[in-house]
Write a protein that holds these residues in place. Structure first.
Motif, short mmCIF file in Angstrom:
data_model
loop_
_atom_site.label_atom_id
_atom_site.label_comp_id
_atom_site.label_asym_id
_atom_site.label_seq_id
_atom_site.Cartn_x
_atom_site.Cartn_y
_atom_site.Cartn_z
N SER A 7 47.94 -10.01 -3.75
CA SER A 7 48.54 -10.86 -3.15
C SER A 7 47.91 -12.57 -3.17
N ASP A 8 48.45 -12.92 -2.20
CA ASP A 8 47.93 -14.57 -2.29
C ASP A 8 47.96 -14.55 -0.45
N ILE A 9 47.87 -13.19 -0.22
CA ILE A 9 48.05 -13.54 1.33
C ILE A 9 46.45 -13.26 1.76
N VAL A 10 45.65 -13.91 3.27
CA VAL A 10 44.72 -13.45 3.59
C VAL A 10 45.16 -12.55 5.21
N CYS A 11 43.75 -11.97 5.06
CA CYS A 11 43.51 -10.54 5.84
C CYS A 11 41.84 -11.21 6.22
N LEU A 12 41.86 -10.85 8.07
CA LEU A 12 40.68 -11.17 8.82
C LEU A 12 39.90 -9.82 8.54
N VAL A 13 38.60 -9.10 7.82
CA VAL A 13 37.83 -8.50 8.26
C VAL A 13 36.55 -9.10 9.34
N PRO A 14 36.70 -7.80 10.23
CA PRO A 14 35.12 -7.66 10.81
C PRO A 14 33.85 -8.20 10.10
N ALA A 15 32.82 -9.02 10.34
CA ALA A 15 31.71 -9.11 9.89
C ALA A 15 30.68 -8.83 11.04
N ALA A 16 29.29 -9.19 10.68
CA ALA A 16 28.20 -8.08 11.44
C ALA A 16 28.15 -9.58 11.68
N LEU A 17 27.26 -9.99 12.63
CA LEU A 17 26.87 -11.34 13.54
C LEU A 17 25.37 -11.14 12.79
N PRO A 18 24.82 -13.01 13.08
CA PRO A 18 23.64 -12.93 11.72
C PRO A 18 22.42 -11.75 12.21
N GLY A 19 21.88 -10.96 11.42
CA GLY A 19 20.41 -10.12 12.07
C GLY A 19 20.82 -8.96 11.98
N ALA A 20 22.55 -8.47 12.11
CA ALA A 20 22.88 -7.75 12.79
C ALA A 20 23.13 -6.18 11.25
N ALA A 21 22.74 -5.00 11.03
CA ALA A 21 23.59 -4.46 9.91
C ALA A 21 25.26 -4.72 9.45
N PRO A 22 25.50 -4.54 8.16
CA PRO A 22 26.58 -5.36 7.55
C PRO A 22 27.81 -4.25 8.50
N ALA A 23 28.68 -5.09 8.40
CA ALA A 23 30.41 -3.99 9.08
C ALA A 23 30.33 -3.18 8.35
N PRO A 24 31.05 -2.66 9.22
CA PRO A 24 31.56 -1.16 7.45
C PRO A 24 32.45 -1.55 6.69
N LEU A 25 33.67 -2.47 6.88
CA LEU A 25 34.05 -3.22 6.01
C LEU A 25 33.59 -4.05 5.10
N THR A 26 32.61 -4.61 5.11
CA THR A 26 32.15 -5.76 4.20
C THR A 26 31.94 -4.96 2.91
N GLY A 27 31.14 -4.07 2.46
CA GLY A 27 31.78 -3.09 1.44
C GLY A 27 32.98 -3.31 0.70
N ASP A 28 33.63 -2.93 1.19
CA ASP A 28 35.09 -2.34 1.45
C ASP A 28 35.86 -3.08 0.57
N ALA A 29 35.74 -4.55 1.24
CA ALA A 29 35.68 -5.66 0.78
C ALA A 29 35.47 -6.17 -0.44
N ILE A 30 33.96 -5.99 -0.50
CA ILE A 30 33.73 -6.64 -1.48
C ILE A 30 34.31 -6.15 -2.93
N ALA A 31 34.56 -4.35 -2.89
CA ALA A 31 34.84 -3.68 -3.66
C ALA A 31 36.14 -4.64 -4.32
N LEU A 32 36.89 -4.86 -3.27
CA LEU A 32 38.43 -4.95 -4.14
C LEU A 32 38.62 -6.51 -4.40
N GLY A 33 37.21 -7.68 -4.80
CA GLY A 33 37.31 -7.92 -4.92
C GLY A 33 37.94 -9.21 -4.28
N LEU A 34 37.53 -8.97 -2.64
CA LEU A 34 37.94 -10.49 -1.75
C LEU A 34 36.99 -10.86 -1.73
N HIS A 35 37.48 -12.48 -1.63
CA HIS A 35 36.59 -13.06 -1.43
C HIS A 35 35.66 -13.70 0.37
N LEU A 36 34.47 -13.10 0.88
CA LEU A 36 34.43 -13.27 2.26
C LEU A 36 34.57 -14.77 2.55
#
Length: 81
Positions: A7-36
């Motif tokens: 859809s055209d809605i916006v959602c918040l996805v937790p992100a990792a702090l700089p230098g930390a391991a990637p956040a658990p949902l980052t890969g899923d968000a990218i796989a869904l085609g979301l622009h972070l």
């Protein structure tokens, strides 16, 4: 995230702090085609708390789950106790 991807809605996805391991949902968000994107303003830190019924205080499985949540959400550099 699935709803936002379809859809055209916006959602918040937790992100990792700089230098930390990637956040658990980052890969899923990218796989869904979301622009972070970074949020363009300073936000206060979020406090996450847990509560449970006293009958679960000594339950080993419940104790393990609470520990797993603490380890997952612990801020980098915070005490481990």
């Amino acid at each position: 995230m699935t709803l936002a991807a379809r859809s055209d809605i916006v959602c918040l996805v937790p992100a990792a702090l700089p230098g930390a391991a990637p956040a658990p949902l980052t890969g899923d968000a990218i796989a869904l085609g979301l622009h972070l994107l970074d949020i363009p303003l300073a936000l206060p830190p979020v406090t996450v708390g847990m509560a449970w019924h006293p009958r679960h205080a000594a339950d080993r499985g419940h104790h393990w789950l609470r520990g797993a949540v603490r380890r997952t959400l612990r801020a980098p550099g915070s005490p481990t106790a």
